[in-house]
Every structure is written in structure tokens, then in C-alpha cells.
Design an enzyme around this catalytic site. Structure first.
Site, PDB file in Angstrom:
ATOM      1  N   LYS A  95       0.820  -1.215   0.000  1.00 43.16           N
ATOM      2  CA  LYS A  95       0.000   0.000   0.000  1.00 43.16           C
ATOM      3  C   LYS A  95       0.853   1.263   0.000  1.00 43.16           C
ATOM      4  O   LYS A  95       0.471   2.273  -0.599  1.00 43.16           O
ATOM      5  CB  LYS A  95      -0.938  -0.001   1.207  1.00 43.16           C
ATOM      6  CG  LYS A  95      -2.054  -1.020   1.111  1.00 43.16           C
ATOM      7  CD  LYS A  95      -2.976  -0.939   2.312  1.00 43.16           C
ATOM      8  CE  LYS A  95      -4.089  -1.983   2.209  1.00 43.16           C
ATOM      9  NZ  LYS A  95      -4.980  -1.959   3.383  1.00 43.16           N
ATOM     10  N   CYS A 197     -12.503  -4.280  10.954  1.00 40.81           N
ATOM     11  CA  CYS A 197     -13.282  -3.963   9.760  1.00 40.81           C
ATOM     12  C   CYS A 197     -13.707  -5.235   9.036  1.00 40.81           C
ATOM     13  O   CYS A 197     -14.798  -5.305   8.465  1.00 40.81           O
ATOM     14  CB  CYS A 197     -12.473  -3.072   8.813  1.00 40.81           C
ATOM     15  SG  CYS A 197     -12.213  -1.401   9.431  1.00 40.81           S
ATOM     16  N   CYS A 348       9.984 -20.341   9.287  1.00 40.78           N
ATOM     17  CA  CYS A 348      10.474 -21.169  10.394  1.00 40.78           C
ATOM     18  C   CYS A 348       9.551 -22.393  10.462  1.00 40.78           C
ATOM     19  O   CYS A 348       8.926 -22.745   9.456  1.00 40.78           O
ATOM     20  CB  CYS A 348      10.517 -20.383  11.700  1.00 40.78           C
ATOM     21  SG  CYS A 348       8.895 -19.907  12.334  1.00 40.78           S
TER      22      CYS A 348
END
Length: 397
Positions: A95, A197, A348
Site C-alpha cells: 500500500k 473492519c 520457520c
């Protein structure tokens, strides 16, 4: 309560810049000096999502000279309902980088630094000191309190906003000038105390109303005009189309913020799982099968664990080495094998140690380099299919 401008005026405006901002130049309280203050300003925007998207657009349109956008998330289709800075062409992009591209289309003379990273205790103080003002449009409690504490320690003012479903809030926290977030909400809430949200929904246009209000507060502070929302919490209800206001004061009994230790604990508690920088095992496997150029998997497990299973072509950089040396430990291995690592995935066994490694890498990795966490680690990768992994020794141990 009128306060002095945050920024001194910069050099005289070039004729084409004066023409661009003509409506500001005739505006009482802004004028030539105010526009030159905006041009000289350095503003950090935390989050390029629902609140950051409109705020970034209006700050850039207003002529703020330098913006730093920090966000570790990527553009998804569900963002486009409210995050109007991004388009379908940005899907999958960080973004922060999408925001930089959008600003360049609007005004290429606004300098935007895109940080595809998370604001965390390792970088917050330096970033706050480097900027005149911070806009906090983050979507989690740990980051909001980190912003508050970094502001108190550096004296940097913060314009703060939040949204939930149909309602939003805006305030200004300026250390030494008025109360702070911890005076209003003393304790850091649990991460799941309010629906996100994704689960609770958000009214898309609400982001525009609250984000624009945040940008207005920022411009007022930079120019030294009007009455900022210091000691006032402005609340907007989109369903009733009403703004109201809550006044609050500094708590004389609240202990001052002396360091970031307390908030660092909250960050570790609220961020270890479901990180915004997660990438699924399925996506990694599919990209590796397609031979995606620039995708590099760095395994931070022990040698014994890699003897049992590993992702073909992955590189071994133990967690202890990363914690001690940061990005240099990874860069050294990539340089030895002449690998162009433009998209780094840290792996990992279960996704916990890789998250720690990313936190250590964030402070020193090149700006804008995506460093992502393999969600579920090798456990998730091995569950896909035996053909996707290797127990053989290879050149990339």
C-alpha cells in the site's frame, strides 16, 4: 486556541506552484507564507488504508512538500470499497508504494517516501524525530499507543483518527500543549475488544469524512491557523449525519511515558499471529512452481530442522544470526550466491520465529523491500503435498 505554526516558511514559490495553489494564496490565514510552510513540511502518515488514503490525497493536493507513508499491508480487492487511493491495478502491491504512485500522478513535485514496513518500537522514535507532524490512521491498538508514546518521548504532535462501522473519531495530541491519548484512554485494550473492519464492516464513505478531517487538522497545525482539536475528541455518526465533541484534560496522576517498554510488550502480544505481512504457504508454493523471479525464501530454523525438511531453493540464515546482525546477515548470503532478492519470505517451523526475524529485519532492510512471513511456517507448507518440499541436501543450506 490558536497555536504557532509548526513549520517555518520555505523559499518563495515558483510561478507554476503559485498558480497551482492560487486558491490557498488568497485564503485568510494561509496566503503565501502558509503555502510555503506546507511546502517545507515533513509529514509521516501511519497507514495507507481507510483513513490514510483520503488524508494522503488531500495533503498532497494541498502542497505538503514531503510525505512518508508507512504501511506493511498490501492492496486487496476488499480494500477498494473505501481506500480510494488504490485501484484494481494496484492489487497485490504494498500500500505504501501504491500511495507513492498515486501522489506522483497528482503532483510529481511532492516527495513521497514509501515504507512497506510496520511502525514498531525499533523505528518509531527515529521516524517521529525526522518529521514535523504525524497522522495516525492505524487500525490496531498497539500501533496507536506506540504512536502516543513515541510522540511524548519526541515532542512530535499527532493527528489521530479511528473508525468503526458507521462512526469515527478525530483528535490532536501535542505533547506539552494538551492531553494525550493515554489521558483519554489510559490502558491499552485487548486486540479483540472491538471488531475489526473485516468482521464488523465499515461504511466506505465514512473513511473520507474522517480522513479529510484529519488532513484539515494537519494543515491547520502546519500553518498555525484555526483551533486544533487539542483536548477535544470530535465524533462523527454517519447514520445521523451529526458531529459532536467530547472535551478532556490531562490526568495529573498519570505517570509520564519514559520509554517504549510497556507498549513493546503490547506490540509483541498483539502482532505475533495473523500479521499483515503474512503470506500463505499455498501462495509461496504456487509462485515457486511458476519460477517467480525475485522470490527468495530464507529459513531461520536450526540446521537439524532443515535436515528433516526444507523448501527447495531456500537459504539458511539462523534466527540468532539475524537477531545479532539484522539485514546484513541475509544480504551477505544473497550476495554470496548472486541472488536478486526483491521479495523475501521468512520461514520457520510454525511462523513464530520468522515473525521475530522480520521484526529484527525491519529496521535495517532496504526501504520498500517486501519482507513477508510464511504463515504457519513449514508445518503449513508440508501439509500442502510432499512434492512441494525436499528432504535432500542441496546447495542452499
Amino acid at each position: 486556541m490558536s497555536l504557532p505554526a509548526l513549520v517555518d516558511p520555505g523559499p518563495p514559490l515558483a510561478p507554476h506552484r503559485a498558480a497551482r495553489f492560487a486558491r490557498h494564496l488568497t485564503l485568510p490565514g494561509v496566503g503565501d507564507h502558509g503555502q510555503r510552510r506546507l511546502a517545507a513540511a515533513r509529514v509521516l502518515v501511519i497507514g495507507a488504508g481507510g483513513l490514510g488514503a483520503p488524508a494522503i490525497q488531500y495533503l498532497a493536493a494541498a502542497g505538503v512538500g514531503r510525505l512518508t507513508v508507512i504501511d506493511d499491508d498490501r492492496v486487496e480487492l476488499s480494500n477498494l470499497q473505501r481506500q480510494v487511493l488504490h485501484t484494481e491495478g494496484d492489487l497485490g502491491r504494498p500500500k505504501a508504494q501504491s500511495a507513492r504512485s498515486a501522489v506522483a500522478l497528482r503532483d510529481p513535485e511532492v516527495v513521497v517516501t514509501a515504507m512497506a514496513a510496520r511502525l514498531d518500537p525499533s523505528n518509531a522514535l527515529a521516524l517521529f524525530r525526522e518529521h514535523d507532524l504525524v497522522l495516525d490512521g492505524s487500525d490496531n491498538f498497539a500501533t496507536r499507543y506506540l504512536s502516543n508514546d513515541a510522540a511524548e518521548l519526541t515532542g512530535t504532535p499527532v493527528v489521530w483518527g479511528s473508525i468503526h462501522q458507521f462512526a469515527g473519531q478525530v483528535s490532536v495530541f501535542w505533547p506539552g500543549r494538551g492531553p494525550m491519548l493515554r489521558d483519554l484512554f489510559p490502558d491499552i485494550p485487548d486486540a479483540d475488544s472491538i471488531e475489526s473492519c473485516a468482521t464488523g464492516g465499515v461504511f466506505g464513505v465514512l473513511c473520507g469524512a474522517v480522513g479529510s478531517a484529519m488532513a484539515a487538522e494537519a494543515l491547520k497545525l502546519l500553518c498555525g491557523i484555526g483551533e486544533p482539536l487539542i483536548g477535544r475528541l470530535a465524533r462523527y455518526d454517519a447514520l445521523s449525519a451529526r458531529w459532536d465533541e467530547l472535551r478532556f484534560h490531562a490526568d495529573p496522576d498519570r505517570p509520564p511515558v519514559l520509554d517504549l517498554e510497556e507498549v513493546a510488550v503490547a506490540c509483541r502480544a498483539q502482532w505475533p499471529h495473523g500479521r499483515a505481512d503474512d503470506i500463505s504457504a499455498g501462495e509461496v508454493a504456487a509462485r515457486l512452481e511458476r519460477g517467480s523471479a525475485g522470490l527468495v525464501v530464507v529459513d531461520v530454523r536450526s540446521t537439524a530442522e532443515r535436515e528433516a525438511s526444507r523448501i527447495d531453493g531456500s537459504f539458511h540464515v539462523p534466527l540468532e544470526r539475524i537477531l545479532a546482525r539484522g539485514w546484513a546477515a541475509v544480504a551477505e548470503v544473497l550476495a554470496e550466491r548472486a541472488v536478486d532478492g526483491r521479495d523475501i519470505v521468512i520461514a520457520c517451523q510454525a511462523g513464530i520465529r520468522s515473525a521475530r526475524a522480520i521484526d529484527a529485519l525491519t529496521a535495517s532492510a532496504p526501504a520498500g523491500l517486501p519482507v513477508r512471513n510464511l504463515a504457519g511456517g513449514m508445518n503449513a507448507y508440508l501439509a500442502l503435498a510432499p512434492a512441494r518440499w525436499s528432504t535432500r541436501r542441496d546447495l542452499h543450506r
